[in-house]
Design a protein around this motif. Structure first.
Motif, PDB file in Angstrom:
ATOM      1  N   GLY A 318       0.705  -1.102   0.023  1.00 21.14           N
ATOM      2  CA  GLY A 318      -0.113   0.032   0.099  1.00 21.14           C
ATOM      3  C   GLY A 318       0.803   1.292   0.000  1.00 21.14           C
ATOM      4  O   GLY A 318       0.279   2.098  -0.356  1.00 21.14           O
ATOM      5  N   LEU A 319       2.142   0.858   0.310  1.00 17.10           N
ATOM      6  CA  LEU A 319       2.966   2.306   0.382  1.00 17.10           C
ATOM      7  C   LEU A 319       3.255   2.841  -1.207  1.00 17.10           C
ATOM      8  O   LEU A 319       3.833   4.049  -1.395  1.00 17.10           O
ATOM      9  CB  LEU A 319       4.270   1.877   0.781  1.00 17.10           C
ATOM     10  N   PHE A 320       3.105   2.063  -2.118  1.00 17.33           N
ATOM     11  CA  PHE A 320       3.404   2.348  -3.794  1.00 17.33           C
ATOM     12  C   PHE A 320       2.546   3.415  -4.345  1.00 17.33           C
ATOM     13  O   PHE A 320       1.287   3.246  -4.019  1.00 17.33           O
ATOM     14  CB  PHE A 320       3.723   1.139  -4.422  1.00 17.33           C
ATOM     15  N   GLU A 321       2.861   4.484  -5.134  1.00 10.20           N
ATOM     16  CA  GLU A 321       2.170   5.150  -5.626  1.00 10.20           C
ATOM     17  C   GLU A 321       1.810   4.248  -7.090  1.00 10.20           C
ATOM     18  O   GLU A 321       2.297   3.676  -7.508  1.00 10.20           O
ATOM     19  CB  GLU A 321       2.765   6.523  -5.993  1.00 10.20           C
ATOM     20  N   THR A 322       0.761   4.882  -7.551  1.00 14.51           N
ATOM     21  CA  THR A 322       0.427   4.309  -8.965  1.00 14.51           C
ATOM     22  C   THR A 322       1.313   4.529 -10.043  1.00 14.51           C
ATOM     23  O   THR A 322       1.816   5.657  -9.953  1.00 14.51           O
ATOM     24  CB  THR A 322      -0.985   4.837  -9.363  1.00 14.51           C
ATOM     25  N   GLY A 323       1.852   3.539 -10.690  1.00 11.96           N
ATOM     26  CA  GLY A 323       2.864   3.916 -11.593  1.00 11.96           C
ATOM     27  C   GLY A 323       4.411   3.471 -11.129  1.00 11.96           C
ATOM     28  O   GLY A 323       5.300   3.846 -11.988  1.00 11.96           O
ATOM     29  N   ASP A 324       4.510   3.391  -9.858  1.00  6.97           N
ATOM     30  CA  ASP A 324       6.013   3.133  -9.277  1.00  6.97           C
ATOM     31  C   ASP A 324       6.375   1.929  -9.918  1.00  6.97           C
ATOM     32  O   ASP A 324       5.971   0.786  -9.658  1.00  6.97           O
ATOM     33  CB  ASP A 324       5.615   3.181  -7.808  1.00  6.97           C
ATOM     34  N   SER A 325       7.418   2.016 -10.698  1.00  5.75           N
ATOM     35  CA  SER A 325       7.998   0.827 -11.064  1.00  5.75           C
ATOM     36  C   SER A 325       8.722  -0.141 -10.289  1.00  5.75           C
ATOM     37  O   SER A 325       8.975  -1.405 -10.622  1.00  5.75           O
ATOM     38  CB  SER A 325       8.902   1.450 -12.468  1.00  5.75           C
ATOM     39  N   ARG A 326       9.040   0.433  -8.898  1.00  7.05           N
ATOM     40  CA  ARG A 326       9.462  -0.675  -8.034  1.00  7.05           C
ATOM     41  C   ARG A 326       8.577  -1.513  -7.499  1.00  7.05           C
ATOM     42  O   ARG A 326       8.805  -2.643  -7.195  1.00  7.05           O
ATOM     43  CB  ARG A 326      10.113   0.169  -7.022  1.00  7.05           C
ATOM     44  N   ARG A 327       7.360  -1.478  -7.764  1.00  2.85           N
ATOM     45  CA  ARG A 327       6.243  -2.110  -7.351  1.00  2.85           C
ATOM     46  C   ARG A 327       6.378  -3.578  -8.365  1.00  2.85           C
ATOM     47  O   ARG A 327       5.619  -4.500  -7.767  1.00  2.85           O
ATOM     48  CB  ARG A 327       4.871  -1.566  -7.642  1.00  2.85           C
ATOM     49  N   THR A 328       6.935  -3.524  -9.427  1.00  9.54           N
ATOM     50  CA  THR A 328       7.063  -4.676 -10.303  1.00  9.54           C
ATOM     51  C   THR A 328       7.802  -5.752  -9.880  1.00  9.54           C
ATOM     52  O   THR A 328       7.807  -6.870 -10.141  1.00  9.54           O
ATOM     53  CB  THR A 328       7.646  -4.161 -11.753  1.00  9.54           C
ATOM     54  N   LEU A 329       8.544  -5.354  -8.692  1.00  8.37           N
ATOM     55  CA  LEU A 329       9.586  -6.371  -7.884  1.00  8.37           C
ATOM     56  C   LEU A 329       8.639  -7.308  -7.152  1.00  8.37           C
ATOM     57  O   LEU A 329       9.240  -8.063  -6.209  1.00  8.37           O
ATOM     58  CB  LEU A 329      10.588  -5.856  -7.376  1.00  8.37           C
ATOM     59  N   TYR A 330       7.448  -6.926  -7.014  1.00  3.89           N
ATOM     60  CA  TYR A 330       6.511  -7.899  -5.957  1.00  3.89           C
ATOM     61  C   TYR A 330       5.457  -8.595  -6.756  1.00  3.89           C
ATOM     62  O   TYR A 330       4.749  -8.091  -7.484  1.00  3.89           O
ATOM     63  CB  TYR A 330       5.949  -6.647  -5.001  1.00  3.89           C
ATOM     64  N   PHE A 331       5.658  -9.778  -6.652  1.00  2.00           N
ATOM     65  CA  PHE A 331       4.764 -10.836  -7.559  1.00  2.00           C
ATOM     66  C   PHE A 331       3.959 -11.474  -6.762  1.00  2.00           C
ATOM     67  O   PHE A 331       4.086 -12.267  -5.784  1.00  2.00           O
ATOM     68  CB  PHE A 331       5.769 -11.668  -8.228  1.00  2.00           C
ATOM     69  N   THR A 332       2.749 -11.454  -7.257  1.00  2.00           N
ATOM     70  CA  THR A 332       1.590 -12.260  -6.450  1.00  2.00           C
ATOM     71  C   THR A 332       0.996 -13.371  -7.138  1.00  2.00           C
ATOM     72  O   THR A 332       0.865 -13.184  -8.522  1.00  2.00           O
ATOM     73  CB  THR A 332       0.214 -11.158  -6.203  1.00  2.00           C
TER      74      THR A 332
END
Length: 462
Positions: A318-332
């Motif tokens: 929930g800390l990530f803003e929309t479009g933050d490419s660092r979020r791509t390193l978290y896979f569900t």
């Protein structure tokens, strides 16, 4: 240093029992070599320095366990250890035992590396040239300082907790331990004494490495020394000094990778990581891992392709803003989220990168106020945000800086020290609050060490 005692005593017993045996069996044990033989020339000293780096690779240190356990003990709900190993379970519960085998192994491995560095420093005179002496001295002091800094802030109280000149830190051993007779049972030096030694050694090391070392090699450089000083000053709240040191660590040849995942060998197109990940232009100091050398325990615990023992919780996502490419390193997958930072089986473990130094400088300049050292805090933060694909900020707050740091350096061993210096409350798995200065967030002195050294005082709460 006590780690050598069992091996030395065993060797003595074995040799005593072999007196009546055939002389062909009366050979020198290969695990114990006289220092005069081991350090007979320049090549031997340089080889011993390489051995110091090899010691850092230990799974009990920067091969993964040190970062892993400190992150778990600091965690406030960002991650969940779901594995069966008892040592990490104790850390996540904030209920470490004095018999925790991993805590004991970390202490032993740390002092093993310190002793290796001390042996190198004691034999600088055998190096061929003054330039070699300067370079080797600088690297050995960096290695010793790196280990001591993590020891004192893990096994001792934080700098801002109580009185550093009175708080017990860890024993400072600055000369080699070569035999049982050398193993003096030292008391714990104070937190202030350890920090003072670190600053003295790293200041000297940075100067020694002015024309030696460099970025993107396995060895420590002047930039690494400055970066470690920046960490120490930030922990102390010496913000102007932290900003200046961070600026020195930011070399003009360093650059951020185009994509955050490049630090970890992650390929966004294939949703996978390379199995071998080396240093990049962003790295200031990294632990070298390969199929022949080192072991990446962060891969063992975090990777979805290995034990998959750590789940990343919605709170952190929930800390990530929309479009933050660092979020791509978290896979569900199947409703469970994992970090892919450590999917590379032989990925180098990044201990110090340019992004950390940019965020350290931003925070230190912001807290210090006045004319900043280098770019303004908002400029440094926007450099990080631009790489992440986020819009630039027109102004920055301390909370915004700390949020970027929390995302950028997540699950890399920074959380415990950051929590303490920012006086943040965490929680245990039951949801109960745990204050930043709780004894539960300090590692116990291992029972083995207390039993072997009557001069050691145990930490409060154990």
């Amino acid at each position: 240093m006590k780690k050598i005692l069992p091996g030395l005593l065993t060797a003595v017993l074995l040799l005593g029992g072999l007196e009546s045996c055939n002389n062909n069996l009366n050979v020198q044990p290969t695990s114990s070599i006289d220092s005069a033989t081991a350090f007979s020339n320049s090549s031997d000293v340089q080889a011993a320095l390489v051995g110091c780096y090899a010691g850092l690779q230990s799974t009990n240190l920067y091969g993964g366990y040190l970062q892993f356990l400190t992150d778990l003990i600091a965690d406030n709900g960002d991650e969940a250890f779901v594995g069966t190993f008892s040592q990490p379970q104790e850390a996540q519960r904030k209920a470490l035992l004095i018999t925790n085998s991993q805590v004991s192994a970390t202490w032993l491995s740390a002092y093993d590396v310190i002793n290796r560095a001390n042996n190198v420093l004691a034999n600088l005179g055998k190096l061929d040239t003054p330039a070699q002496q300067a370079a080797v001295e600088g690297e050995a002091k960096f290695i010793r300082s790196l280990v001591y800094f993590d020891l004192v802030r893990t096994f001792g109280k934080a700098w801002n907790d109580g009185t550093p000149p009175a708080n017990p830190g860890v024993p400072l051993v600055l000369t080699p331990t070569a035999s049982v007779a050398d193993a003096v049972p030292l008391p714990r030096n104070t937190v202030a004494e350890v920090y003072a030694q670190l600053i003295t050694d790293l200041t000297a090391a940075e100067a020694k490495l002015t024309t030696s070392g460099g970025l993107n090699t396995f060895s420590a450089s002047r930039y690494a020394c400055a970066g470690l000083l920046a960490r120490i000053y930030l922990q102390q709240g010496s913000y102007a000094a932290a900003a200046a040191a961070a600026s020195r660590a930011i070399s003009t040849t360093a650059r951020l990778n185009a994509y955050y995942g490049d630090n970890f060998g992650y390929n966004l197109a294939t949703n996978s990581a390379s199995q071998l990940v080396g240093n990049t232009a962003e790295d200031i100091f990294a632990i070298q891992i390969s199929a022949q050398s080192g072991s990446n325990q962060l891969n063992t615990f975090y990777s979805r392709t290995r034990r998959a023992d750590v789940n990343i919780n919605a709170q952190f996502l929930g800390l990530f803003e929309t479009g933050d490419s660092r979020r791509t390193l978290y896979f569900t997958t199947a409703g469970v989220t994992y970090t892919t930072k450590y999917d590379a089986l032989y990925g180098n473990i990044k201990l110090m990168r340019l992004d950390e130094m940019l965020l350290t400088r931003a925070e230190a300049n912001f807290r210090a106020g006045g004319t900043p050292t280098g770019p303004t805090p908002v400029a440094d933060v926007n450099t990080i945000r631009a790489r992440a694909g986020l819009p630039a900020l027109t102004a920055v707050t301390l909370a915004a800086i700390l949020k970027e740091r929390r995302i950028e350096l997540a699950f890399e061993g920074f959380r415990l020290a950051d929590l303490k210096r920012n006086t943040e409350t965490t929680i245990d798995p039951t949801g109960a609050a745990v204050a930043w200065n709780s004894p539960r967030l300090v590692f116990p002195i291992p029972l083995r060490e207390i039993n072997a050294n009557s001069n050691l005082v145990q930490n409060a709460g154990y």
